[in-house]
Design a protein around this motif. Sequence first.
Motif, PDB file in Angstrom:
ATOM      1  N   PHE A  32       5.236 106.345  60.971  1.00 59.33           N
ATOM      2  CA  PHE A  32       4.626 105.810  59.752  1.00 59.33           C
ATOM      3  C   PHE A  32       5.437 104.683  59.137  1.00 59.33           C
ATOM      4  O   PHE A  32       4.876 103.696  58.644  1.00 59.33           O
ATOM      5  CB  PHE A  32       4.427 106.957  58.755  1.00 59.33           C
ATOM      6  CG  PHE A  32       3.578 106.617  57.568  1.00 59.33           C
ATOM      7  CD1 PHE A  32       4.070 106.778  56.272  1.00 59.33           C
ATOM      8  CD2 PHE A  32       2.274 106.165  57.729  1.00 59.33           C
ATOM      9  CE1 PHE A  32       3.291 106.472  55.176  1.00 59.33           C
ATOM     10  CE2 PHE A  32       1.480 105.853  56.631  1.00 59.33           C
ATOM     11  CZ  PHE A  32       1.987 106.017  55.352  1.00 59.33           C
ATOM     12  N   THR A  33       6.754 104.790  59.170  1.00 57.74           N
ATOM     13  CA  THR A  33       7.590 103.776  58.538  1.00 57.74           C
ATOM     14  C   THR A  33       7.644 102.475  59.333  1.00 57.74           C
ATOM     15  O   THR A  33       8.265 101.511  58.888  1.00 57.74           O
ATOM     16  CB  THR A  33       9.004 104.308  58.294  1.00 57.74           C
ATOM     17  OG1 THR A  33       9.495 104.901  59.499  1.00 57.74           O
ATOM     18  CG2 THR A  33       9.023 105.350  57.179  1.00 57.74           C
ATOM     19  N   ALA A  86      -5.599  96.995  47.887  1.00 61.35           N
ATOM     20  CA  ALA A  86      -4.177  97.183  47.599  1.00 61.35           C
ATOM     21  C   ALA A  86      -3.426  97.315  48.913  1.00 61.35           C
ATOM     22  O   ALA A  86      -3.979  97.784  49.910  1.00 61.35           O
ATOM     23  CB  ALA A  86      -3.962  98.421  46.732  1.00 61.35           C
ATOM     24  N   ALA A  87      -2.155  96.895  48.883  1.00 59.10           N
ATOM     25  CA  ALA A  87      -1.307  97.004  50.057  1.00 59.10           C
ATOM     26  C   ALA A  87       0.072  97.473  49.623  1.00 59.10           C
ATOM     27  O   ALA A  87       0.493  97.233  48.477  1.00 59.10           O
ATOM     28  CB  ALA A  87      -1.212  95.663  50.776  1.00 59.10           C
ATOM     29  N   ILE A  88       0.788  98.108  50.541  1.00 59.02           N
ATOM     30  CA  ILE A  88       2.112  98.619  50.230  1.00 59.02           C
ATOM     31  C   ILE A  88       3.010  98.433  51.438  1.00 59.02           C
ATOM     32  O   ILE A  88       2.615  98.670  52.581  1.00 59.02           O
ATOM     33  CB  ILE A  88       2.019 100.102  49.804  1.00 59.02           C
ATOM     34  CG1 ILE A  88       3.362 100.624  49.299  1.00 59.02           C
ATOM     35  CG2 ILE A  88       1.453 100.974  50.917  1.00 59.02           C
ATOM     36  CD1 ILE A  88       3.261 101.973  48.574  1.00 59.02           C
ATOM     37  N   ALA A  89       4.225  97.977  51.187  1.00 58.82           N
ATOM     38  CA  ALA A  89       5.196  97.765  52.256  1.00 58.82           C
ATOM     39  C   ALA A  89       5.661  99.090  52.839  1.00 58.82           C
ATOM     40  O   ALA A  89       5.470 100.146  52.238  1.00 58.82           O
ATOM     41  CB  ALA A  89       6.379  96.975  51.711  1.00 58.82           C
ATOM     42  N   TRP A  90       6.311  99.011  53.989  1.00 61.86           N
ATOM     43  CA  TRP A  90       6.739 100.242  54.650  1.00 61.86           C
ATOM     44  C   TRP A  90       7.742 101.021  53.808  1.00 61.86           C
ATOM     45  O   TRP A  90       7.807 102.243  53.884  1.00 61.86           O
ATOM     46  CB  TRP A  90       7.313  99.935  56.022  1.00 61.86           C
ATOM     47  CG  TRP A  90       8.652  99.247  56.015  1.00 61.86           C
ATOM     48  CD1 TRP A  90       8.899  97.904  55.983  1.00 61.86           C
ATOM     49  CD2 TRP A  90       9.936  99.882  56.034  1.00 61.86           C
ATOM     50  NE1 TRP A  90      10.237  97.670  55.976  1.00 61.86           N
ATOM     51  CE2 TRP A  90      10.911  98.857  56.016  1.00 61.86           C
ATOM     52  CE3 TRP A  90      10.362 101.210  56.071  1.00 61.86           C
ATOM     53  CZ2 TRP A  90      12.278  99.136  56.028  1.00 61.86           C
ATOM     54  CZ3 TRP A  90      11.731 101.488  56.092  1.00 61.86           C
ATOM     55  CH2 TRP A  90      12.660 100.444  56.067  1.00 61.86           C
ATOM     56  N   PHE A 115      -3.968 102.384  41.917  1.00 64.94           N
ATOM     57  CA  PHE A 115      -2.533 102.469  42.213  1.00 64.94           C
ATOM     58  C   PHE A 115      -2.354 102.985  43.636  1.00 64.94           C
ATOM     59  O   PHE A 115      -2.912 104.018  43.999  1.00 64.94           O
ATOM     60  CB  PHE A 115      -1.853 103.407  41.211  1.00 64.94           C
ATOM     61  CG  PHE A 115      -2.025 102.949  39.792  1.00 64.94           C
ATOM     62  CD1 PHE A 115      -3.062 103.426  39.011  1.00 64.94           C
ATOM     63  CD2 PHE A 115      -1.166 102.000  39.245  1.00 64.94           C
ATOM     64  CE1 PHE A 115      -3.248 102.988  37.712  1.00 64.94           C
ATOM     65  CE2 PHE A 115      -1.346 101.550  37.942  1.00 64.94           C
ATOM     66  CZ  PHE A 115      -2.389 102.040  37.181  1.00 64.94           C
ATOM     67  N   ILE A 116      -1.572 102.243  44.414  1.00 66.86           N
ATOM     68  CA  ILE A 116      -1.315 102.624  45.795  1.00 66.86           C
ATOM     69  C   ILE A 116       0.077 103.233  45.895  1.00 66.86           C
ATOM     70  O   ILE A 116       1.016 102.782  45.222  1.00 66.86           O
ATOM     71  CB  ILE A 116      -1.468 101.413  46.750  1.00 66.86           C
ATOM     72  CG1 ILE A 116      -1.451 101.863  48.210  1.00 66.86           C
ATOM     73  CG2 ILE A 116      -0.405 100.351  46.470  1.00 66.86           C
ATOM     74  CD1 ILE A 116      -1.836 100.758  49.195  1.00 66.86           C
ATOM     75  N   SER A 117       0.201 104.246  46.724  1.00 68.19           N
ATOM     76  CA  SER A 117       1.498 104.874  46.960  1.00 68.19           C
ATOM     77  C   SER A 117       1.510 105.419  48.378  1.00 68.19           C
ATOM     78  O   SER A 117       0.459 105.508  49.028  1.00 68.19           O
ATOM     79  CB  SER A 117       1.747 106.002  45.948  1.00 68.19           C
ATOM     80  OG  SER A 117       0.758 107.015  46.062  1.00 68.19           O
ATOM     81  N   ARG A 118       2.684 105.778  48.844  1.00 70.82           N
ATOM     82  CA  ARG A 118       2.795 106.352  50.172  1.00 70.82           C
ATOM     83  C   ARG A 118       3.836 107.452  50.179  1.00 70.82           C
ATOM     84  O   ARG A 118       4.825 107.390  49.433  1.00 70.82           O
ATOM     85  CB  ARG A 118       3.126 105.285  51.222  1.00 70.82           C
ATOM     86  CG  ARG A 118       4.433 104.590  51.059  1.00 70.82           C
ATOM     87  CD  ARG A 118       4.554 103.402  52.017  1.00 70.82           C
ATOM     88  NE  ARG A 118       4.669 103.839  53.399  1.00 70.82           N
ATOM     89  CZ  ARG A 118       4.390 103.049  54.455  1.00 70.82           C
ATOM     90  NH1 ARG A 118       3.987 101.803  54.262  1.00 70.82           N
ATOM     91  NH2 ARG A 118       4.527 103.500  55.681  1.00 70.82           N
ATOM     92  N   ASP A 119       3.605 108.422  51.039  1.00 73.30           N
ATOM     93  CA  ASP A 119       4.553 109.507  51.252  1.00 73.30           C
ATOM     94  C   ASP A 119       4.966 109.426  52.715  1.00 73.30           C
ATOM     95  O   ASP A 119       4.220 109.868  53.604  1.00 73.30           O
ATOM     96  CB  ASP A 119       3.893 110.848  50.923  1.00 73.30           C
ATOM     97  CG  ASP A 119       4.849 112.013  51.046  1.00 73.30           C
ATOM     98  OD1 ASP A 119       5.905 111.866  51.707  1.00 73.30           O
ATOM     99  OD2 ASP A 119       4.548 113.075  50.496  1.00 73.30           O
ATOM    100  N   ASN A 120       6.123 108.860  52.953  1.00 73.68           N
ATOM    101  CA  ASN A 120       6.555 108.647  54.336  1.00 73.68           C
ATOM    102  C   ASN A 120       6.832 109.961  55.070  1.00 73.68           C
ATOM    103  O   ASN A 120       6.760 110.009  56.296  1.00 73.68           O
ATOM    104  CB  ASN A 120       7.773 107.728  54.372  1.00 73.68           C
ATOM    105  CG  ASN A 120       7.394 106.286  54.070  1.00 73.68           C
ATOM    106  OD1 ASN A 120       6.229 105.899  54.097  1.00 73.68           O
ATOM    107  ND2 ASN A 120       8.408 105.481  53.770  1.00 73.68           N
ATOM    108  N   VAL A 133      -4.247 109.482  56.407  1.00 73.86           N
ATOM    109  CA  VAL A 133      -3.149 110.012  57.202  1.00 73.86           C
ATOM    110  C   VAL A 133      -3.073 109.239  58.514  1.00 73.86           C
ATOM    111  O   VAL A 133      -4.082 109.062  59.201  1.00 73.86           O
ATOM    112  CB  VAL A 133      -3.341 111.510  57.489  1.00 73.86           C
ATOM    113  CG1 VAL A 133      -2.212 112.026  58.355  1.00 73.86           C
ATOM    114  CG2 VAL A 133      -3.405 112.284  56.178  1.00 73.86           C
ATOM    115  N   LEU A 134      -1.872 108.810  58.847  1.00 78.05           N
ATOM    116  CA  LEU A 134      -1.627 108.103  60.113  1.00 78.05           C
ATOM    117  C   LEU A 134      -1.055 109.069  61.133  1.00 78.05           C
ATOM    118  O   LEU A 134      -0.132 109.836  60.809  1.00 78.05           O
ATOM    119  CB  LEU A 134      -0.674 106.931  59.888  1.00 78.05           C
ATOM    120  CG  LEU A 134      -0.343 106.029  61.084  1.00 78.05           C
ATOM    121  CD1 LEU A 134      -0.087 104.598  60.614  1.00 78.05           C
ATOM    122  CD2 LEU A 134       0.854 106.542  61.880  1.00 78.05           C
ATOM    123  N   SER A 135      -1.564 109.026  62.346  1.00 84.67           N
ATOM    124  CA  SER A 135      -1.015 109.812  63.454  1.00 84.67           C
ATOM    125  C   SER A 135      -0.870 108.909  64.663  1.00 84.67           C
ATOM    126  O   SER A 135      -1.478 107.838  64.746  1.00 84.67           O
ATOM    127  CB  SER A 135      -1.931 110.996  63.782  1.00 84.67           C
ATOM    128  OG  SER A 135      -3.209 110.538  64.190  1.00 84.67           O
TER     129      SER A 135
END
Length: 126
Positions: free
Chosen positions: A29-30, A49-53, A69-74, A23-25
């Motif tokens: 995040f985007t 692994a890396a993921i774009a914004w 598998f990498i994923s993000r929840d903006n 979690v980023l604070s």
Amino acid sequence: QVQLVESGGGLVQNGGSLRLSCVLSGGLFTNYAMAWFRQAPGKERELVAAIAWTGYAKEYAETVKDRFFISRDNSESTVILQMHSLKAEDTAVYSCAAGVARNFDAPRADTDYAYWGQGTQVTVSS
């Protein structure tokens, strides 16, 4: 100030699965591409692994392709690393990293990431 907090590491048997979260604070995040790196004892840190914004572009180490598998929840400022078919050689400290997004890519170099979490230990027992 941007802070990253990882969770989800632990001990798992060979062939098992684990899910890491970060979690980023302290920032939007985007604005950031996100990545997971790992470092095993006596070895250099390497990209996992890396993921774009945007969440579209993704990069993986060859050794983890089709297993991790990498994923993000903006909306939740969270990046996830889902790990399957874990092997003893996956044992390492896994760190989450954030880098200011300059384009739509998912950077592979650790020098592209300015912010780092404290790391979480993943141990795969054989």
